[in-house]
Each structure stands twice: as structure tokens, then as C-alpha cells.
Design an enzyme around this catalytic site. Structure first.
Site, PDB file in Angstrom:
ATOM      1  CG  HIS A  19      -0.116  -0.021   2.471  1.00 17.09           C
ATOM      2  ND1 HIS A  19       0.434   1.078   3.133  1.00 17.09           N
ATOM      3  CD2 HIS A  19       0.281  -1.200   3.299  1.00 17.09           C
ATOM      4  CE1 HIS A  19       1.334   0.700   4.096  1.00 17.09           C
ATOM      5  NE2 HIS A  19       1.066  -0.618   4.364  1.00 17.09           N
ATOM      6  CD  GLU A 130       2.486  -5.681   8.987  1.00 22.63           C
ATOM      7  OE1 GLU A 130       2.327  -6.202   7.558  1.00 22.63           O
ATOM      8  OE2 GLU A 130       3.548  -5.587   9.543  1.00 22.63           O
TER       9      GLU A 130
HETATM   10  O1  LIG Z   1       6.543  -3.058  10.642  1.00 22.33           O
HETATM   11  C1  LIG Z   1       6.205  -2.241   9.915  1.00 22.33           C
HETATM   12  O2  LIG Z   1       6.791  -1.304   9.416  1.00 22.33           O
HETATM   13  C2  LIG Z   1       4.574  -1.845   9.747  1.00 22.33           C
HETATM   14  O3  LIG Z   1       4.089  -2.647  10.307  1.00 22.33           O
HETATM   15  C3  LIG Z   1       4.688  -2.191   8.195  1.00 22.33           C
HETATM   16  O4  LIG Z   1       3.157  -2.326   8.150  1.00 22.33           O
HETATM   17  P1  LIG Z   1       2.462  -1.717   6.857  1.00 22.33           P
HETATM   18  O5  LIG Z   1       2.940  -2.540   5.500  1.00 22.33           O
HETATM   19  O6  LIG Z   1       0.915  -2.143   7.144  1.00 22.33           O
HETATM   20  O7  LIG Z   1       2.775  -0.382   6.716  1.00 22.33           O
END
Ligand SMILES: O=C(O)[C@H](O)COP(=O)(O)O
Length: 254
Positions: A19, A130
Site C-alpha cells: 500500500h 499486516e
Molecule cells: O513494521 C512495519 O513497518 C509496519 O508494521 C508495516 O506495516 P504496513 O506495511 O501495513 O505499513
């Protein structure tokens, strides 16, 4: 769609996209399941993806249950000739198999058998969410590094296991994302469909680990920037990556 190139029959294409930048800027907070929308920059990143993919005819799309992935997907599909239609299926717990199974499609929703020619079915699933960050969820990364140490937070975020306290390890994400991919997405690729998956850092790293047979050690180095694409084509029983690996100089918003 079959493209024959250098005697290799290419059927479906798989496009993975993380995303666009969420409102709680990556690196600031560990978002996890907190359902934050895209920032302005995140919308621009999604529009860049839409442009990059406008010449690939998407047949089927998948997203997590989280806004940032679904918003990114909707923006990407806006550049397609066809229109995306979210498909909702009622699931019920099967006593015999002990698993959730889709019992029937809601009769007030179109579904693949009835979708008209110019619609792209979109399926959403928590399997592509996530990771759940447990005690770190929604917290500022810097604060967590002060509390637990930068090294420890890095191990939780990038190692295959263990995960953060009361949260999911990458292994746990792998164990929910990969079976979903095998059962729902691989059959479409084998049938020559072009499939788009819009998901998250951890669920995409889990899929790349499976697709590219990345070791538990090397998975630390596989990371997606926001709005980053990985494109594969399915040929002769396997998925072959088409676009270049992400170089360290391109890493941003990690
Ligand atoms: O560990 C991280 O940086 C975030 O949890 C990434 O999650 P996201 O791809 O939903 O931003």
C-alpha cells in the site's frame, strides 16, 4: 492470456504491491492492524502504481481487510478499463473440517458467475493483513526502541521469528498468508489470469519468501517500500520475477 516469448509459454502475471504511505508515516509508528487511511503521499504513490500497471489487464484482485491496502487497490484499478467490484462471501464454521468455509454468496451481491464482462472481482481477506503487533501496535518506533532496544525491535520486525510480545511473528503471518495464496490465487495464475495483490510489509514478505524460496535467514533483507511493486509471470509450474530486486538505494519508507 497466453504470451509466447523465447519458446516459454507465459500464462498469468502476479503483481504484489505494498500500500501507499499511510497517515501514520512508516518508521514513525508500527501500524499493524490499526486501520489508518493513506496520506497524500500514499495516494500519489498509489497513482504511480496505477500508471505503471495500466497496460496489464488485471483479471482478479485481492486486498487485506485494512483501509490502506483497499484504498491503494481502488486507486490502481481506477486506471484499468474494467471496474473493480468487491465480492462478499458469507463464511461459516465447518464442524467436520474445523475450518471456515464460504457457504454461499450473498444473493444481493453480484459474484463471479454473474459479474459482467467489464468488472474485476476484488476479494478482501484478513489472511493478507499486516502482522498484529501486540504490545508494540500503534506505538512510535522510536519509543519502542528506547524501551526494548533498537536491535530487539529490528529482530522482531525483520526476523522470521520470534515476533513482538503478544504479537505475530513473520512465521505466523506466513502460516496464514501462504495457504490463502495457494488455495485462492495460484489456481487463477495457472489458468492464465493476471492477479493483483495489494497488502502489507509482513504479508508480502511472507509471500515473497514462499514464491522465491527465501531462507529464514535471508528473509531479513527482503523489504517493500510503500507503493513498491513485485511483478512475476507464471510459466511452466513456477513464478518468475520480472522486475528488478529492490536495491538498497531505492529503500525508502521502510
Ligand atoms: O513494521 C512495519 O513497518 C509496519 O508494521 C508495516 O506495516 P504496513 O506495511 O501495513 O505499513
Amino acid at each position: 492470456m497466453q504470451i509466447s516469448r523465447q519458446k516459454v509459454v507465459i500464462t498469468g502475471h502476479l503483481i504484489l504491491v505494498r500500500h501507499g504511505e499511510p497517515g501514520l508515516k512508516p518508521g514513525d509508528r508500527l501500524s499493524g492492524w490499526i486501520d489508518i487511511p493513506l496520506s497524500r503521499k500514499g495516494i500519489e504513490e498509489a497513482l504511480e502504481c496505477a500508471k505503471a500497471l495500466e497496460n496489464i489487464e488485471i483479471d482478479l484482485a485481492f486486498a487485506s481487510n485494512l483501509f490502506r491496502a483497499q484504498e491503494t487497490l481502488s486507486i490502481i484499478l481506477s486506471a484499468q478499463k474494467k471496474t473493480g467490484a468487491f465480492i462478499h462471501e458469507r463464511t461459516e464454521f465447518n464442524e467436520q473440517t474445523g475450518s471456515k468455509e464460504s457457504s454461499e454468496r450473498l444473493d444481493w451481491y453480484s459474484y463471479p458467475e454473474k459479474l459482467s464482462e467489464n468488472l474485476i472481482p476484488i476479494y478482501t481477506t484478513p489472511a493478507l493483513n499486516e502482522r498484529y503487533y501486540g504490545q508494540l501496535q500503534g506505538r512510535k518506533k522510536q519509543k519502542m526502541e528506547e524501551k526494548y532496544g533498537a536491535e530487539q525491535v529490528s529482530r522482531w520486525r525483520w526476523n522470521f521469528e520470534p515476533g513482538p510480545p503478544e504479537g505475530e511473528s513473520l512465521k505466523a503471518v506466513y502460516e496464514r498468508a501462504v495457504p490463502y495464496f495457494q488455495n485462492n490465487i495460484m489456481p487463477a495464475l495457472k489458468n492464465g489470469k493476471n492477479v493483483l495483490i495489494c497488502a502489507h510489509q509482513s504479508s508480502l514478505r511472507a509471500l515473497v519468501k514462499y514464491i522465491e524460496k527465501v531462507s529464514d535467514e535471508d528473509i531479513r533483507e527482503i523489504r517493500f517500500s510503500t507503493g513498491e511493486l513485485a511483478i512475476y509471470h507464471y510459466s511452466e509450474g513456477k513464478l518468475v520475477r520480472e522486475n528488478e530486486e529492490l536495491g538498497p538505494e531505492l529503500k525508502r519508507n521502510i
